[in-house]
Design an enzyme around this catalytic site. Structure first.
Site, PDB file in Angstrom:
ATOM      1  N   GLN A  53      90.687  66.961  -4.832  1.00 53.37           N
ATOM      2  CA  GLN A  53      90.744  66.199  -3.585  1.00 53.37           C
ATOM      3  C   GLN A  53      91.971  66.624  -2.776  1.00 53.37           C
ATOM      4  O   GLN A  53      93.074  66.640  -3.293  1.00 53.37           O
ATOM      5  CB  GLN A  53      90.828  64.722  -3.957  1.00 53.37           C
ATOM      6  N   THR A  54      91.730  66.954  -1.503  1.00 52.47           N
ATOM      7  CA  THR A  54      92.814  67.365  -0.610  1.00 52.47           C
ATOM      8  C   THR A  54      92.719  66.587   0.692  1.00 52.47           C
ATOM      9  O   THR A  54      91.639  66.451   1.262  1.00 52.47           O
ATOM     10  CB  THR A  54      92.739  68.878  -0.321  1.00 52.47           C
ATOM     11  N   TYR A  55      93.844  66.111   1.161  1.00 50.47           N
ATOM     12  CA  TYR A  55      93.904  65.388   2.435  1.00 50.47           C
ATOM     13  C   TYR A  55      94.201  66.373   3.552  1.00 50.47           C
ATOM     14  O   TYR A  55      95.105  67.203   3.447  1.00 50.47           O
ATOM     15  CB  TYR A  55      94.959  64.281   2.383  1.00 50.47           C
ATOM     16  N   LEU A  56      93.435  66.275   4.615  1.00 49.37           N
ATOM     17  CA  LEU A  56      93.618  67.148   5.771  1.00 49.37           C
ATOM     18  C   LEU A  56      94.489  66.489   6.825  1.00 49.37           C
ATOM     19  O   LEU A  56      95.190  67.169   7.576  1.00 49.37           O
ATOM     20  CB  LEU A  56      92.255  67.515   6.371  1.00 49.37           C
ATOM     21  N   HIS A 110      94.711  74.852   5.011  1.00 49.65           N
ATOM     22  CA  HIS A 110      95.662  73.760   4.785  1.00 49.65           C
ATOM     23  C   HIS A 110      96.759  74.169   3.804  1.00 49.65           C
ATOM     24  O   HIS A 110      97.895  73.714   3.930  1.00 49.65           O
ATOM     25  CB  HIS A 110      94.902  72.525   4.299  1.00 49.65           C
TER      26      HIS A 110
END
Length: 185
Positions: A53-56, A110
């Site tokens: 999971q990665t937050y943009l 990112h």
């Protein structure tokens, strides 16, 4: 569609001219994975997944994230893009499937370290629970989703669920993810 957002999961609330899905959940801090509950047959694992999971983008109570979800049994992979708004047990959530190539492009652009967790979806006493064991930190949480805020608030968890952290920002995925980013050299 005329300004409507169709829900992917969860309940819907009306906001102006839009219908927005509402995720209602409570979250608990498990002291450890409940292996004894599984062994005794009180908790039945129905699915296991590996989630990256990665937050943009993060702004106040809003977040944009992407996930790569790998099914442990089949190896099938799915990718999602999610918008969430709010804090506490009830939050707006819109989640859509995306192509793997788009996910890869966003991750590369990112350059962030993904939050990695193993999710075990299980049945306990007729209730579906999700147990997340985090890879990069010592943390295990259990989540239960509900159909209404009243149902969530009246739910009485067993002692082995641990401390209720539903409104504790210390254990939010975005906070944990931010800490991972600060560790990068």
């Amino acid at each position: 569609m005329n300004g409507w957002i169709e829900p992917v999961t969860g309940l819907t609330i009306f906001k102006g001219e839009q219908r927005v899905p509402l995720e209602i959940e409570r979250k608990f801090l498990l002291p450890e994975f409940p292996a004894a509950q599984v062994k005794e047959g009180k908790l039945r694992i129905v699915k296991e997944q590996l989630i990256e999971q990665t937050y943009l983008a993060l702004y106040e109570d809003q977040e944009l994230r992407v996930r790569k979800i790998t099914d442990a049994a089949s190896g099938d992979v799915e990718y999602t893009h999610t918008f969430k708004r709010g804090f506490g047990i009830a939050r707006e959530e819109v989640e859509v499937s995306i192509a793997g190539g788009l996910y890869d492009q966003m991750i590369q652009a990112h350059g962030a370290v993904p939050l990695i967790k193993k999710r075990s979806t299980a049945l306990w006493d007729g209730v579906q629970v999700e147990i997340d064991e985090y890879d990069q930190i010592q943390l295990t949480v259990l989540e239960v989703e509900f159909g209404s805020e009243e149902e969530a608030e009246s739910f009485v968890p067993p002692a082995w669920f641990g401390k209720d952290i539903s409104t504790d920002k210390e254990y939010s995925n975005k906070k944990v993810w931010r800490e991972l980013q600060s560790r990068r050299s």
